[in-house]
Write an enzyme that holds these catalytic residues in place. Structure first.
Site, PDB file in Angstrom:
ATOM      1  N   ARG A   1       0.805  -1.208   0.000  1.00 20.63           N
ATOM      2  CA  ARG A   1       0.000   0.000   0.000  1.00 20.63           C
ATOM      3  C   ARG A   1       0.847   1.272   0.000  1.00 20.63           C
ATOM      4  NH1 ARG A   1      -4.860   1.757   0.216  1.00 20.63           N
ATOM      5  NH2 ARG A   1      -5.184   3.854   0.970  1.00 20.63           N
TER       6      ARG A   1
ATOM      7  N   ARG B   1      -9.054   2.080   3.131  1.00 21.36           N
ATOM      8  CA  ARG B   1      -8.042   3.121   3.298  1.00 21.36           C
ATOM      9  C   ARG B   1      -8.039   3.966   2.034  1.00 21.36           C
ATOM     10  NH1 ARG B   1      -2.907  -0.262   5.397  1.00 21.36           N
ATOM     11  NH2 ARG B   1      -3.660  -1.783   3.902  1.00 21.36           N
ATOM     12  N   PRO B   2      -9.079   4.784   1.874  1.00 23.40           N
ATOM     13  CA  PRO B   2      -9.220   5.541   0.636  1.00 23.40           C
ATOM     14  C   PRO B   2      -8.076   6.523   0.437  1.00 23.40           C
ATOM     15  CG  PRO B   2     -10.744   6.342   2.310  1.00 23.40           C
ATOM     16  CD  PRO B   2     -10.146   5.084   2.849  1.00 23.40           C
ATOM     17  N   ILE B   3      -7.783   6.801  -0.841  1.00 25.31           N
ATOM     18  CA  ILE B   3      -6.682   7.721  -1.146  1.00 25.31           C
ATOM     19  C   ILE B   3      -7.220   9.062  -1.646  1.00 25.31           C
ATOM     20  CG2 ILE B   3      -5.070   5.853  -1.633  1.00 25.31           C
ATOM     21  CD1 ILE B   3      -5.526   6.410  -4.628  1.00 25.31           C
ATOM     22  N   ASP B   4      -8.471   9.352  -1.337  1.00 21.34           N
ATOM     23  CA  ASP B   4      -9.060  10.604  -1.818  1.00 21.34           C
ATOM     24  C   ASP B   4      -8.319  11.831  -1.281  1.00 21.34           C
ATOM     25  OD1 ASP B   4     -10.292   9.573   0.624  1.00 21.34           O
ATOM     26  OD2 ASP B   4     -11.532  11.373   0.593  1.00 21.34           O
ATOM     27  N   LEU B   5      -7.800  11.748  -0.041  1.00 20.90           N
ATOM     28  CA  LEU B   5      -7.066  12.888   0.512  1.00 20.90           C
ATOM     29  C   LEU B   5      -5.743  13.102  -0.226  1.00 20.90           C
ATOM     30  CD1 LEU B   5      -7.661  12.444   4.353  1.00 20.90           C
ATOM     31  CD2 LEU B   5      -8.892  13.918   2.748  1.00 20.90           C
TER      32      LEU B   5
ATOM     33  N   ASP C   1      -1.553   0.061  14.862  1.00 26.88           N
ATOM     34  CA  ASP C   1      -0.671  -1.066  14.562  1.00 26.88           C
ATOM     35  C   ASP C   1      -0.327  -1.893  15.803  1.00 26.88           C
ATOM     36  OD1 ASP C   1      -0.566  -0.635  11.870  1.00 26.88           O
ATOM     37  OD2 ASP C   1       1.456   0.195  11.825  1.00 26.88           O
TER      38      ASP C   1
ATOM     39  N   ILE D   1      -9.387   3.492  13.980  1.00 24.53           N
ATOM     40  CA  ILE D   1      -8.708   3.844  12.730  1.00 24.53           C
ATOM     41  C   ILE D   1      -9.197   2.982  11.561  1.00 24.53           C
ATOM     42  CG2 ILE D   1      -6.478   4.204  11.630  1.00 24.53           C
ATOM     43  CD1 ILE D   1      -6.966   5.948  14.093  1.00 24.53           C
TER      44      ILE D   1
END
Length: 418
Positions: A92, A121-125, A305, A327
């Site tokens: 990732r 875990r979107p990557i829009d940001l 984690d 999270i």
């Protein structure tokens, strides 16, 4: 696939050294694509994720030489802007190379990243921040085609303090014209390490470790030699392993401030945690106490984690402990596996209620993700009888030679080739 056979019941005792941080070395390696000058990195962990990131750089034209825990990189020949799908789907963190490649070549093509299936875990940001810097992005058919004539500094506010988005924007902005400000930035130590590395190359970044990071773009970088920070999650993993087994372990190569939230949790159980030069000594007690409530939060809160490794220890603490995962929504896959050992855990939405038991029994289990796999190892170290843990390729992504380090502390653990 390889598997572990663990005969539990031995107290861990001795000294173990923590390697460089997985979550620090990956974005640092991605940032190598920004420069055409030599980069020498020390204390680089030998992990499958690191190997995959090196393979990405090599496919782009970077020359790489590895000497133990030192990596020598010559990125002067990087000329490929398309990132191979095979590696991106495996790791990732590969998404952060997007900002670096854009900073170097003004274009990049990458598929959506993979990694452990621990939730969305979107990557829009990431994309929103890059667009603010002037990047045009076509995300049709699950593939990102990105182009930019000139990266220009911008004022960017993140809706959430995303580590990956903060890193990606930092990388691209390092070569942008003007000043970029990232507000509500992630504060993790790995962000600070990325800032320090880029600055060592001649970059101009300030504020990492706070919620506002300021980047002044530069035109070129200089050769650099750099040492990666120690892995705080590996540190925490050895800490809870020492605690659950009733052990006495000195963990070397530790930055104490990075693991404060873990130290506090272990002290709540009654476990002794002594701070010494460049390390931490964990001295357990015969009967650990339950922890009232642990909530995972962005740094400096308790790390997501460490949720699974901590839970493994809590299964043997006297009383009822509560853990809330804030999270990732799918990070309890280790719970059914721990139950096979006799753990008493009930999950309600994003909260787990753990009732400590007198004994765990060895069982046959499967690692479903990196940190969940580490939790199974921790529980198996304390269990009565033999345990078998399959799919340990997940564990290899984040822990170098885990079985060798545990053997050095007195554990009975063998790696069986699949």
């Amino acid at each position: 696939m390889d598997r572990y056979i663990i005969n539990g019941g031995n107290k861990l005792n001795g000294i173990v050294r923590v390697d460089g941080a997985k979550n620090a070395i990956l974005p640092i390696l991605a940032s190598v694509a920004l420069t055409d000058k030599q980069v020498i990195l020390h204390d680089c962990p030998q992990l499958s994720d690191v190997n995959d990131m090196l393979s990405i750089l090599k496919s782009m034209g970077c020359k790489i030489k590895r000497e133990g825990h030192t990596i020598i990189l010559d990125p002067s020949g990087i000329n490929e802007w398309r990132i191979p799908d095979y590696y991106v789907k495996k790791i990732r963190s590969s998404i952060v190379i997007l900002g670096a490649v854009l900073g170097r070549m003004g274009k990049s093509g990458i598929t959506y990243p993979g990694g452990c299936e621990i939730g969305q875990r979107p990557i829009d940001l990431h994309l929103k921040g890059l667009r603010k810097l002037g990047v045009e992005i076509d995300d049709s058919y699950g593939y990102l085609n990105c182009t930019v004539d000139t990266l220009r500094g911008a004022d960017i506010h993140l809706d959430y303090p995303s580590v990956g988005a903060t890193e990606n924007i930092m990388l691209a902005a390092s070569k942008a014209k003007g000043t970029t400000v990232i507000r509500n930035a992630a504060k993790e130590p790995e962000i600070v390490d990325l800032q320090d590395f880029i600055n060592a190359m001649g970059g101009r970044i300030g504020g990492a470790g706070t919620d506002t990071v300021v980047i002044e773009g530069v035109k070129a970088f200089k050769p650099v030699e750099y040492r990666v920070i120690p892995d705080r999650i590996a540190t925490g993993t050895f800490m809870v392993a020492a605690a659950i087994t009733g052990g006495d372990v000195f963990i070397d190569n530790v930055i104490e401030s990075h693991v404060q939230s873990i130290i506090y949790k272990l002290r709540e159980t009654g476990c002794g945690v002594l701070l010494q030069d460049n390390g931490i000594r964990v001295k357990s007690i015969p009967e650990l106490k339950a922890i009232d409530h642990t909530k995972t939060l962005p740094y400096p809160g308790f790390p997501s984690d460490m949720q699974a490794p901590l839970m493994a220890m809590l299964t043997r603490c006297n009383g009822t402990s509560i853990v809330t995962e804030n999270i990732f929504e799918n990070r309890y896959k280790h719970v059914p596996e721990l139950k096979k050992m006799g753990a008493n855990i009930r999950v309600e939405s994003n909260t787990a209620i753990i009732q400590g038991v007198d004994m765990l029994m060895g069982a046959r289990m499967e690692a479903t993700d990196l940190r969940g796999g580490a939790a199974l190892v921790i529980a198996a170290l304390d269990a009565q009888g033999a345990s078998e843990i399959g799919n340990i390729n997940h564990i290899d992504r984040g822990y170098e030679g885990l079985e060798c380090k545990l053997k050095g502390l007195g554990a009975k653990i063998e790696r069986i080739k699949g």
